[in-house]
Design an enzyme around this catalytic site. Structure first.
Site, PDB file in Angstrom:
ATOM      1  N   ASP A 136       0.824  -1.212   0.000  1.00 53.05           N
ATOM      2  CA  ASP A 136       0.000   0.000   0.000  1.00 53.05           C
ATOM      3  C   ASP A 136       0.863   1.269   0.000  1.00 53.05           C
ATOM      4  O   ASP A 136       2.012   1.254   0.444  1.00 53.05           O
ATOM      5  CB  ASP A 136      -0.895  -0.018   1.246  1.00 53.05           C
ATOM      6  CG  ASP A 136      -2.182   0.762   1.041  1.00 53.05           C
ATOM      7  OD1 ASP A 136      -2.260   1.538   0.077  1.00 53.05           O
ATOM      8  OD2 ASP A 136      -3.103   0.591   1.848  1.00 53.05           O
TER       9      ASP A 136
ATOM     10  N   ASP B 246      -6.347  -6.187  -2.477  1.00 44.37           N
ATOM     11  CA  ASP B 246      -6.878  -6.053  -1.112  1.00 44.37           C
ATOM     12  C   ASP B 246      -8.401  -5.867  -1.148  1.00 44.37           C
ATOM     13  O   ASP B 246      -8.997  -5.722  -2.221  1.00 44.37           O
ATOM     14  CB  ASP B 246      -6.172  -4.861  -0.428  1.00 44.37           C
ATOM     15  CG  ASP B 246      -5.960  -5.110   1.051  1.00 44.37           C
ATOM     16  OD1 ASP B 246      -6.657  -5.969   1.621  1.00 44.37           O
ATOM     17  OD2 ASP B 246      -5.095  -4.441   1.648  1.00 44.37           O
TER      18      ASP B 246
ATOM     19  N   ASP C 176      -4.661  -9.819   9.346  1.00 50.37           N
ATOM     20  CA  ASP C 176      -3.219  -9.545   9.272  1.00 50.37           C
ATOM     21  C   ASP C 176      -2.404 -10.121  10.437  1.00 50.37           C
ATOM     22  O   ASP C 176      -2.768  -9.982  11.603  1.00 50.37           O
ATOM     23  CB  ASP C 176      -2.984  -8.036   9.214  1.00 50.37           C
ATOM     24  CG  ASP C 176      -3.493  -7.445   7.912  1.00 50.37           C
ATOM     25  OD1 ASP C 176      -4.106  -8.178   7.108  1.00 50.37           O
ATOM     26  OD2 ASP C 176      -3.276  -6.243   7.700  1.00 50.37           O
TER      27      ASP C 176
END
Ligand code: GLA
Length: 414
Positions: A66, A143, A202
């Protein structure tokens, strides 16, 4: 005359190995030079790896996560790189990485915005994939943040649009779906020809969770500890394989001892836990994405026997059996000699403070033929010795064995 049409199953590559910026550098702490330096370090030969490079061992993908994008799309609606991080654009970086014999991966999001608020791809799947193709991207991580307010739509509806565009414009690219297992991604991602699909939220570099309300700092979901991730992913053995794709229990956190993933209240991984983490990822046929290339972790991530288990041509995720104090994984391995069977075993001491002692004979129902074909996987320059009758495991330590025996002895590692 009859016309036959055969559905040829796609053979995927083995689970990918490489480096990803997120776990160590987060949103702000990297630039184009960081990526170029990572590429240099991947191809550099290392004394700790007997003169091989990490790329020689298979770590070939450099993936930017990201925040590589500018806050806004360009006037032509195309995604553009963040000019501070990529003052000379992104294409030059990709070209330099390719020149080293490496591959380049990029992050995007199927929703309205990326998890860190950069432009999402929801109405631009084709345009963005075309752009990635023009740049020479080899791998796409997609994502699942900001997918809408209702949250009612099945993830498949988003990922179908994206994967159609990938099939059309980048049929050779690898697609890593990152929707944290929502909607049981392992059941539908193979139809979309994904290389891998995340199975959990995560990862953080903590073995055990102190409590259950470990909500992540972005408020997106629960951040599991390694024990939880391993439990979830170990139940999904049936869904991965060479003709399907790979369960992804998230990236490696070997060597991550500072930064945005750390919960200050929890201990970071010990050396034994890091080795267990790496070995279990190899047994689970997980993609191996590094967060750091620090020399202190080379012996762990460069363990060639484990990498051979990970890249085994059969591509079978290990099966797990549990006892109160141990988890035991079994993985069938390819044998080039038909008269022999090969498999690998990993024994993990589940306990946090107690040592565990195991009689090796009990692993094979006291079958001496199987035991005589057993060798232990060692770390770094440890010397190999005959497998002892009993082995001791420190808390959260794993011991790993390879068994090779005549097929007629029924040593199934099970
Ligand atoms: C999600 C993903 C992570 C990382 C971040 C980036 O949380 O699961 O792997 O890509 O987004 O914002």
């Amino acid at each position: 005359m009859f016309a036959f049409s055969f559905l040829v199953p796609q053979v995927f590559s083995q689970p990918v190995m490489g480096f990803n910026t997120w776990n160590q550098y987060g949103c702000n702490d990297y630039t184009a030079s960081t990526l170029l330096q990572v590429a240099d370090e991947l191809v550099e030969s290392r004394e700790q790896l007997s003169g091989k490079s990490l790329a020689d061992l298979g770590y070939k993908y450099v993936v930017v996560d990201d925040c590589w994008m500018a806050e806004e799309r360009g006037a032509d609606e195309r995604l553009q790189p963040d000019a501070t991080k990529f003052p000379d654009g992104i294409e030059a970086v990709i070209e330099a990485i390719h020149k080293k014999g490496l591959k380049f991966g990029i992050y995007m999001c199927v929703g309205y915005a990326t998890c860190m608020g950069r432009p999402g791809s929801i109405y631009h799947y084709e345009l963005d994939v075309q752009q990635f193709s023009l740049w020479g991207v080899d791998y796409i991580k997609s994502d699942f943040c900001y997918v809408g307010t209702s949250g009612q739509e099945h993830p498949f509806s988003y990922y179908k649009g994206l994967s159609d565009a990938i099939q059309q414009y980048m049929p050779h690219a690898l697609h890593a779906i990152c929707n944290w297992g929502i909607g049981e991604s392992w059941k539908w991602a193979p139809q979309l020809r994904a290389h891998s699909w995340r199975t959990t939220y995560d990862i953080r570099p903590h073995w055990s969770c102190s409590n259950s309300d470990n909500v992540d700092s972005y408020g997106k979901g629960i951040q599991p500890c390694l024990e939880e991730i391993i439990d979830t992913n170990s139940r999904l053995t049936a869904f991965s394989g060479l003709h399907k794709g790979w369960n992804d229990p998230d990236m490696l956190v070997v060597g991550v001892d500072s930064g945005h993933l750390i919960d200050p209240e929890l201990p970071v991984l010990t050396l034994e836990e890091e080795r267990s983490h790496f070995a279990i990822w190899c047994f689970m046929e997980a993609p191996l994405m590094l967060a750091t290339l620090d020399t202190s972790i080379l012996q762990t991530i460069g363990n060639e026997q484990l990498l051979a288990i990970h890249q085994d041509p059969l591509g079978m995720q290990a099966l797990r059996r549990s006892t109160k104090h141990a988890h035991i994984w079994f993985k069938f391995l390819h044998s080039s000699d038909d008269s022999k069977k090969r498999c690998a075993l990993l024994i993990l001491n589940r306990q946090s403070t107690e040592k565990l002692s195991i009689g090796t004979a009990q692993l094979f129902h006291n079958n001496s033929h199987c035991l005589s074909g057993l060798t232990e996987v060692v770390w770094g320059r440890e010397s190999r010795s005959a497998v002892a009758e009993r082995v001791t495991l420190q808390p959260h330590q794993s011991r790993i064995f390879i068994m090779e025996a005549s097929a007629s002895y029924h040593c199934n590692c099970l």
